[in-house]
Design a protein around this motif. Structure first.
Motif, PDB file in Angstrom:
ATOM      1  N   GLU A 237       3.729   0.949  -9.381  1.00 53.77           N
ATOM      2  CA  GLU A 237       3.641   2.178  -7.902  1.00 53.77           C
ATOM      3  C   GLU A 237       2.475   2.884  -8.806  1.00 53.77           C
ATOM      4  OE1 GLU A 237       7.522   3.807  -8.335  1.00 53.77           O
ATOM      5  OE2 GLU A 237       8.861   2.303  -6.883  1.00 53.77           O
ATOM      6  N   ARG A 238       2.833   2.887 -10.066  1.00 54.70           N
ATOM      7  CA  ARG A 238       1.423   3.800 -10.325  1.00 54.70           C
ATOM      8  C   ARG A 238       0.060   3.457 -10.722  1.00 54.70           C
ATOM      9  NH1 ARG A 238       4.990   5.439 -15.526  1.00 54.70           N
ATOM     10  NH2 ARG A 238       3.198   4.346 -16.434  1.00 54.70           N
ATOM     11  N   GLY A 239       0.050   2.159 -10.536  1.00 62.19           N
ATOM     12  CA  GLY A 239      -0.944   1.473  -9.940  1.00 62.19           C
ATOM     13  C   GLY A 239      -1.578   0.815 -12.185  1.00 62.19           C
ATOM     14  N   SER A 240      -0.752   0.774 -12.494  1.00 62.76           N
ATOM     15  CA  SER A 240      -1.341   0.682 -14.017  1.00 62.76           C
ATOM     16  C   SER A 240      -0.783  -1.091 -13.894  1.00 62.76           C
ATOM     17  CB  SER A 240       0.201   0.820 -15.179  1.00 62.76           C
ATOM     18  OG  SER A 240      -0.148   2.248 -15.177  1.00 62.76           O
ATOM     19  N   TRP A 241      -1.601  -1.492 -13.435  1.00 65.80           N
ATOM     20  CA  TRP A 241      -1.355  -3.593 -13.566  1.00 65.80           C
ATOM     21  C   TRP A 241      -1.562  -3.695 -14.091  1.00 65.80           C
ATOM     22  CZ3 TRP A 241      -0.693  -4.696  -8.635  1.00 65.80           C
ATOM     23  CH2 TRP A 241      -0.163  -3.717  -7.730  1.00 65.80           C
TER      24      TRP A 241
ATOM     25  N   SER B  82      13.207  -1.397 -13.903  1.00 68.72           N
ATOM     26  CA  SER B  82      12.963  -0.193 -13.227  1.00 68.72           C
ATOM     27  C   SER B  82      11.668  -0.156 -13.709  1.00 68.72           C
ATOM     28  CB  SER B  82      13.630   0.299 -13.061  1.00 68.72           C
ATOM     29  OG  SER B  82      15.099  -0.025 -13.153  1.00 68.72           O
ATOM     30  N   ALA B  83      11.090  -0.242 -15.319  1.00 68.01           N
ATOM     31  CA  ALA B  83      10.206  -0.310 -15.476  1.00 68.01           C
ATOM     32  C   ALA B  83       8.630  -0.794 -14.805  1.00 68.01           C
ATOM     33  CB  ALA B  83       9.955  -0.450 -17.139  1.00 68.01           C
TER      34      ALA B  83
ATOM     35  N   LEU C  96      19.517  -9.669 -22.709  1.00 73.68           N
ATOM     36  CA  LEU C  96      18.078 -10.133 -21.969  1.00 73.68           C
ATOM     37  C   LEU C  96      19.141  -9.471 -20.412  1.00 73.68           C
ATOM     38  CD1 LEU C  96      15.704 -10.130 -20.745  1.00 73.68           C
ATOM     39  CD2 LEU C  96      15.666 -12.736 -21.173  1.00 73.68           C
ATOM     40  N   ARG C  97      19.911 -10.180 -20.431  1.00 70.91           N
ATOM     41  CA  ARG C  97      20.938 -10.580 -18.589  1.00 70.91           C
ATOM     42  C   ARG C  97      20.531  -8.515 -18.480  1.00 70.91           C
ATOM     43  NH1 ARG C  97      24.342 -13.186 -19.029  1.00 70.91           N
ATOM     44  NH2 ARG C  97      23.547 -15.250 -18.606  1.00 70.91           N
ATOM     45  N   HIS C  98      21.760  -8.804 -19.631  1.00 66.33           N
ATOM     46  CA  HIS C  98      22.062  -6.728 -19.886  1.00 66.33           C
ATOM     47  C   HIS C  98      21.235  -5.871 -19.354  1.00 66.33           C
ATOM     48  CE1 HIS C  98      23.150  -2.917 -21.453  1.00 66.33           C
ATOM     49  NE2 HIS C  98      24.521  -3.627 -20.754  1.00 66.33           N
ATOM     50  N   ASP C  99      19.735  -5.810 -20.056  1.00 65.14           N
ATOM     51  CA  ASP C  99      19.032  -4.980 -19.891  1.00 65.14           C
ATOM     52  C   ASP C  99      18.017  -4.919 -18.372  1.00 65.14           C
ATOM     53  OD1 ASP C  99      19.590  -3.840 -22.190  1.00 65.14           O
ATOM     54  OD2 ASP C  99      18.441  -5.148 -23.987  1.00 65.14           O
ATOM     55  N   MET C 100      18.073  -6.028 -18.020  1.00 67.36           N
ATOM     56  CA  MET C 100      17.229  -6.572 -16.793  1.00 67.36           C
ATOM     57  C   MET C 100      16.869  -5.771 -15.934  1.00 67.36           C
ATOM     58  SD  MET C 100      15.379  -8.998 -15.834  1.00 67.36           S
ATOM     59  CE  MET C 100      15.389 -10.753 -16.896  1.00 67.36           C
TER      60      MET C 100
END
Length: 430
Positions: free
Chosen positions: A260-264, A253-254, A244-248
């Motif tokens: 940013e796209r407003g996909s709440w 970013s995701a 999990l730490r490696h992929d954090m």
């Protein structure tokens, strides 16, 4: 004129007290200590009496001593009743032949001397023999013997041969025919067989030590397997945290892109999935005791894999005076047996209750039975697995832990259900 009789009394009774104490401590070395001083005193007095009892070849004293000897061992010895009975037979076979040979030889050698001289000399000879035996036994048996019921029965059967050989020279002794030549012949046979009877008893004590050590190693192997389950769970959890730490960075970013796209809604769903990761939640918590939580989490996964449902109600403190390996053994073996027993049953639920209250740890596991259970000749449940030589030790190991800690274990199968109940004292086993 007064000093000589006093010294004679000391020479006659001193060896009895000394020998009884020395051999009594040796018996406790084999069976474990007697926790009651009256029982310990009775055992020591019995052995001192055995040392001073006239028991030449052909005398009836050895056969008269036999039942009281076993009775005192059974009532006053340490360990299980089976162990006391077998140990009583072994020590009788070890000590009485020495007394028979010493008394017979000195009776003939000091026939013209007073009876007191014969008794004092015989007691001293037997005391010397006992003084040689005590360090030998202490070297052979380094800790109290702990064996299964099956092994105690086996050793009890092996003890019968030297025991009956010893008793035979009391049942069929000299003087019955009245022929001096026959008496000498019987005594010659006794001098040949009785030493081997004592040596056989000594060999049986050595076998007790070897078998006990073998049982201890088997128990350590079983506990090592359960400890491996515990540490594998911890390593798996640490690996998940590292992943999990490696992929954090990628997760952040995701999430940033979704926001940013407003996909709440998608961002919320993503966060919920991330929050449910085992690396963040850790293993399942049942009571806060780290050892218990890891073992139960592992067994809960095994239950799910077997298509069973586990109902756990656990109330245990974070720390108990029961060692972690023993807790692992109790919980792991109990649930393994439940998984095995519930296979094929209509009721797919395994219920576990564990609670520490009023100085006691109480554990109960209950499950339906998918097939009838069988008991062996000793009354113990027989495993239903194919390779019986490799299985069936779970209950025996749990029973040994309960007995060693002064607790109790009860297993019963009634009405198509199996129930296991274990009760252990806490606070040092008091």
């Amino acid at each position: 004129m007064i000093v000589l009789p006093v010294w004679k009394e000391l020479l006659q009774w001193g060896p009895l007290l000394l020998g009884g104490a020395a051999m009594g401590s040796t018996v406790e070395r084999v069976l474990g200590p007697c926790r009651s001083w009256p029982r310990r005193g009775a055992l020591y007095l019995l052995l001192g009496f055995t040392l001073g009892l006239p028991a030449w070849v052909g005398d009836h004293n050895p056969i008269l001593l036999f039942l009281p000897f076993l009775t005192v061992f059974l009532l006053c010895g340490g360990g299980r009743p089976q162990a006391r009975l077998v140990a009583g037979g072994i020590f009788y076979t070890l000590l009485v032949p020495i007394g028979m040979m010493a008394d017979t030889v000195l009776k003939q050698a000091i026939n013209s001397v007073s009876h007191n001289g014969e008794r004092v000399g015989s007691n001293l000879v037997k005391l010397v023999c006992w003084a040689v035996l005590v360090p030998v036994i202490w070297k052979l048996v380094r800790r109290p013997v702990r064996l299964s019921s099956r092994l105690w029965k086996l050793l009890g059967g092996l003890t019968l041969a030297p025991l009956m050989a010893t008793l035979s020279f009391s049942l069929w002794g000299t003087g019955m025919v009245g022929d001096e030549l026959v008496d000498h012949f019987v005594e010659g046979i006794a001098y040949t067989i009785l030493p081997f009877a004592s040596l056989s008893a000594l060999a049986l004590l050595a076998a007790l030590a070897v078998l006990s050590r073998h049982e201890e190693l088997e128990e350590e192997n079983r506990l090592a397997g359960l400890r491996e389950v515990y540490y594998q769970g911890l390593r798996q959890e640490q690996a998940q945290v590292r992943a999990l730490r490696h992929d954090m960075r990628n997760h952040l970013s995701a999430l940033l892109g979704l926001l940013e796209r407003g996909s709440w809604e998608e961002a919320e769903r993503y966060l919920r999935q991330l929050g449910g990761s085992p690396a963040l939640t850790g293993h399942r918590r049942f009571c806060g005791n780290e050892t218990v939580d890891v073992v139960l989490a592992s067994k809960a996964a095994a239950l799910e894999e077997a298509g069973l449902t586990g109902e756990f109600q656990v109330s245990l403190p974070e720390q108990t005076d029961i060692p972690a390996p023993e807790l692992c053994a109790l919980l792991g073996n109990a649930l393994d047996n439940a998984i095995e027993g519930a296979a094929g049953a209509e009721d797919r639920t395994v219920r576990l209750r564990a609670r520490a209250d009023k100085g006691l740890l109480m554990l109960r596991v209950e499950n339906a039975l998918g097939r009838p259970v069988k008991r062996g000749p000793d009354g113990a449940f027989v495993t239903t697995k194919g390779e019986r030589e490799a299985h069936g030790f779970g209950l025996a190991g749990m029973e040994e832990i309960a007995r060693r800690r002064g607790g109790s274990l009860e297993a019963k199968a009634e009405g198509g259900r199996f129930q296991l109940t274990v009760c252990l004292p806490l606070d040092g086993g008091n």
